[in-house]
Design a protein around this motif. Structure first.
Motif, PDB file in Angstrom:
ATOM      1  N   GLY A  15       0.799  -1.219   0.000  1.00 53.64           N
ATOM      2  CA  GLY A  15       0.000   0.000   0.000  1.00 53.64           C
ATOM      3  C   GLY A  15       0.832   1.270   0.000  1.00 53.64           C
ATOM      4  N   ASN A  16       0.209   2.362   0.448  1.00 51.31           N
ATOM      5  CA  ASN A  16       0.820   3.688   0.477  1.00 51.31           C
ATOM      6  C   ASN A  16       2.237   3.624   1.078  1.00 51.31           C
ATOM      7  OD1 ASN A  16       1.581   6.327   1.347  1.00 51.31           O
ATOM      8  ND2 ASN A  16      -0.559   6.960   1.280  1.00 51.31           N
ATOM      9  N   PRO A  17       3.263   4.027   0.296  1.00 47.38           N
ATOM     10  CA  PRO A  17       4.641   3.928   0.810  1.00 47.38           C
ATOM     11  C   PRO A  17       4.877   4.742   2.067  1.00 47.38           C
ATOM     12  CG  PRO A  17       4.568   5.189  -1.241  1.00 47.38           C
ATOM     13  CD  PRO A  17       3.230   4.522  -1.086  1.00 47.38           C
ATOM     14  N   LEU A  18       4.205   5.890   2.205  1.00 45.08           N
ATOM     15  CA  LEU A  18       4.367   6.691   3.417  1.00 45.08           C
ATOM     16  C   LEU A  18       3.810   5.953   4.626  1.00 45.08           C
ATOM     17  CD1 LEU A  18       3.386  10.227   2.041  1.00 45.08           C
ATOM     18  CD2 LEU A  18       5.680   9.345   2.503  1.00 45.08           C
ATOM     19  N   LEU A  19       2.690   5.269   4.409  1.00 47.46           N
ATOM     20  CA  LEU A  19       2.093   4.486   5.483  1.00 47.46           C
ATOM     21  C   LEU A  19       3.006   3.314   5.855  1.00 47.46           C
ATOM     22  CD1 LEU A  19      -1.617   3.409   5.730  1.00 47.46           C
ATOM     23  CD2 LEU A  19       0.183   1.756   6.140  1.00 47.46           C
ATOM     24  N   VAL A  20       3.568   2.658   4.841  1.00 43.31           N
ATOM     25  CA  VAL A  20       4.453   1.517   5.077  1.00 43.31           C
ATOM     26  C   VAL A  20       5.676   1.942   5.890  1.00 43.31           C
ATOM     27  CG1 VAL A  20       5.968  -0.171   3.974  1.00 43.31           C
ATOM     28  CG2 VAL A  20       3.698   0.268   3.029  1.00 43.31           C
ATOM     29  N   ARG A  24       6.597   0.709   9.718  1.00 39.11           N
ATOM     30  CA  ARG A  24       7.876   0.066  10.067  1.00 39.11           C
ATOM     31  C   ARG A  24       8.593   0.828  11.169  1.00 39.11           C
ATOM     32  NH1 ARG A  24      10.197  -1.478   4.037  1.00 39.11           N
ATOM     33  NH2 ARG A  24       8.706  -3.148   3.611  1.00 39.11           N
ATOM     34  N   THR A  25       8.522   2.141  11.110  1.00 43.36           N
ATOM     35  CA  THR A  25       9.149   2.961  12.148  1.00 43.36           C
ATOM     36  C   THR A  25       8.482   2.708  13.493  1.00 43.36           C
ATOM     37  OG1 THR A  25       9.709   4.686  10.532  1.00 43.36           O
ATOM     38  CG2 THR A  25       9.680   5.318  12.859  1.00 43.36           C
ATOM     39  N   ALA A  26       7.142   2.655  13.490  1.00 46.25           N
ATOM     40  CA  ALA A  26       6.401   2.418  14.734  1.00 46.25           C
ATOM     41  C   ALA A  26       6.753   1.062  15.326  1.00 46.25           C
ATOM     42  CB  ALA A  26       4.899   2.505  14.465  1.00 46.25           C
ATOM     43  N   ARG A  27       6.865   0.057  14.489  1.00 44.98           N
ATOM     44  CA  ARG A  27       7.174  -1.290  14.975  1.00 44.98           C
ATOM     45  C   ARG A  27       8.574  -1.357  15.580  1.00 44.98           C
ATOM     46  NH1 ARG A  27       4.395  -5.405  10.476  1.00 44.98           N
ATOM     47  NH2 ARG A  27       2.265  -4.654  10.823  1.00 44.98           N
ATOM     48  N   LYS A  28       9.503  -0.608  15.008  1.00 46.57           N
ATOM     49  CA  LYS A  28      10.861  -0.580  15.550  1.00 46.57           C
ATOM     50  C   LYS A  28      10.898   0.121  16.904  1.00 46.57           C
ATOM     51  CE  LYS A  28      13.450  -0.781  11.189  1.00 46.57           C
ATOM     52  NZ  LYS A  28      14.370  -0.045  10.278  1.00 46.57           N
ATOM     53  N   LYS A  29      10.061   1.149  17.060  1.00 44.24           N
ATOM     54  CA  LYS A  29      10.053   1.913  18.302  1.00 44.24           C
ATOM     55  C   LYS A  29       9.336   1.187  19.436  1.00 44.24           C
ATOM     56  CE  LYS A  29      10.282   6.596  16.352  1.00 44.24           C
ATOM     57  NZ  LYS A  29       9.539   7.886  16.207  1.00 44.24           N
ATOM     58  N   LEU A  30       8.398   0.321  19.084  1.00 46.70           N
ATOM     59  CA  LEU A  30       7.595  -0.337  20.112  1.00 46.70           C
ATOM     60  C   LEU A  30       8.444  -1.270  20.973  1.00 46.70           C
ATOM     61  CD1 LEU A  30       4.683  -0.774  21.193  1.00 46.70           C
ATOM     62  CD2 LEU A  30       4.585  -2.790  19.704  1.00 46.70           C
ATOM     63  N   GLN A  31       8.395  -1.066  22.271  1.00 47.35           N
ATOM     64  CA  GLN A  31       9.087  -1.934  23.226  1.00 47.35           C
ATOM     65  C   GLN A  31       8.093  -2.819  23.990  1.00 47.35           C
ATOM     66  OE1 GLN A  31      11.236   0.824  25.694  1.00 47.35           O
ATOM     67  NE2 GLN A  31      12.179   1.834  23.940  1.00 47.35           N
ATOM     68  N   ASN A  32       6.929  -2.286  24.250  1.00 46.43           N
ATOM     69  CA  ASN A  32       5.882  -2.992  24.997  1.00 46.43           C
ATOM     70  C   ASN A  32       5.035  -3.793  24.008  1.00 46.43           C
ATOM     71  OD1 ASN A  32       3.892  -3.815  26.746  1.00 46.43           O
ATOM     72  ND2 ASN A  32       2.975  -1.780  26.995  1.00 46.43           N
ATOM     73  N   ARG A  33       5.256  -5.097  23.933  1.00 47.36           N
ATOM     74  CA  ARG A  33       4.648  -5.892  22.880  1.00 47.36           C
ATOM     75  C   ARG A  33       3.524  -6.825  23.360  1.00 47.36           C
ATOM     76  NH1 ARG A  33       7.338  -5.107  18.382  1.00 47.36           N
ATOM     77  NH2 ARG A  33       6.286  -6.856  17.360  1.00 47.36           N
TER      78      ARG A  33
END
Length: 224
Positions: A15-20, A24-33
């Motif tokens: 999908g939208n490259p900006l969204l992608v 990905r950035t959000a997933r890298k930042k997430l520590q509490n999984r």
């Protein structure tokens, strides 16, 4: 050249490259999984999906009106101990009562599927890693908003069309300032793919850092 083609193919698929990139950035930042996010609408499922983590919440792909949702979270353990009772309505989705709370299983085709997923995900709830998200729609009263102070959780946010300085978990969205309540906070920008709530709230930082104070101000963005 091969890498460029692969990238184009991947973006075309995802999908939208900006969204992608943002995902990905959000997933890298997430520590509490392993957080449990209890929500009044589909935002919970969207956030879990965006972060690529397991659903630790029964309130996925469903809707509870905000006034009833406040009642639900105030006595969440009592309500979760009760059984769903499906009822006949004119809605195009299964609808059930959890005692006196009406739940619309908006993204389920059958009662059996809705019940299975509710039970399965209810058993996963992480009570010491609990977050709550709602909004000021559906006729929720000022008293109900204020009563949520009593809820014990790591973090709470209520999207609001009004400034409510007396309620630390109320997050003001100025794009709705002339309206009685917030609109569709899940609406996407057609260019960026960013949803309204993402413009105003750093939910990844909130999930990582909320400490139970119920103050959402440190995680607010300026909008735009």
């Amino acid at each position: 050249m091969g890498r460029i083609k692969e990238t184009i193919k991947r973006f075309a698929k995802e999908g939208n490259p900006l969204l992608v990139i943002r995902r990905r950035t959000a997933r890298k930042k997430l520590q509490n999984r392993d957080f449990t996010l209890i929500t009044s609408n589909c935002i919970g499922g969207i956030i879990y999906h965006e972060l690529g983590v397991k659903f630790y919440s029964p309130t996925i792909n469903l809707r509870i009106d905000s006034d009833q949702f406040a009642k639900f979270v105030l006595k969440i353990e009592e309500y979760l101990a009760k059984d769903l009772r499906f009822i006949q309505t004119e809605e195009n989705c299964p609808v059930a009562l959890l005692d006196d709370i009406k739940i619309y299983f908006t993204h389920y085709k059958t009662e059996e599927e809705a019940l299975q997923k509710w039970q399965e995900r209810k058993d996963r709830i992480q009570r010491d890693n609990l977050f709550i998200m709602l909004n000021d729609r559906d006729g929720i009263s000022d008293d109900a908003m204020a009563a949520l102070f009593q809820v014990k959780c790591r973090g709470m946010v209520m999207f609001s069309a009004k400034k409510r300085p007396e309620i630390p978990y109320a997050l003001y969205m100025d794009c709705y300032k002339d309206q009685p309540c917030v609109g569709n906070v899940l609406e996407k920008n057609l260019v960026t793919g960013k949803r309204v709530y993402e413009r105003y709230f750093d939910y990844v930082r909130w999930l990582n850092e909320a400490d139970g104070s119920l103050n959402c101000a440190p995680f607010a963005k300026r909008g735009g």
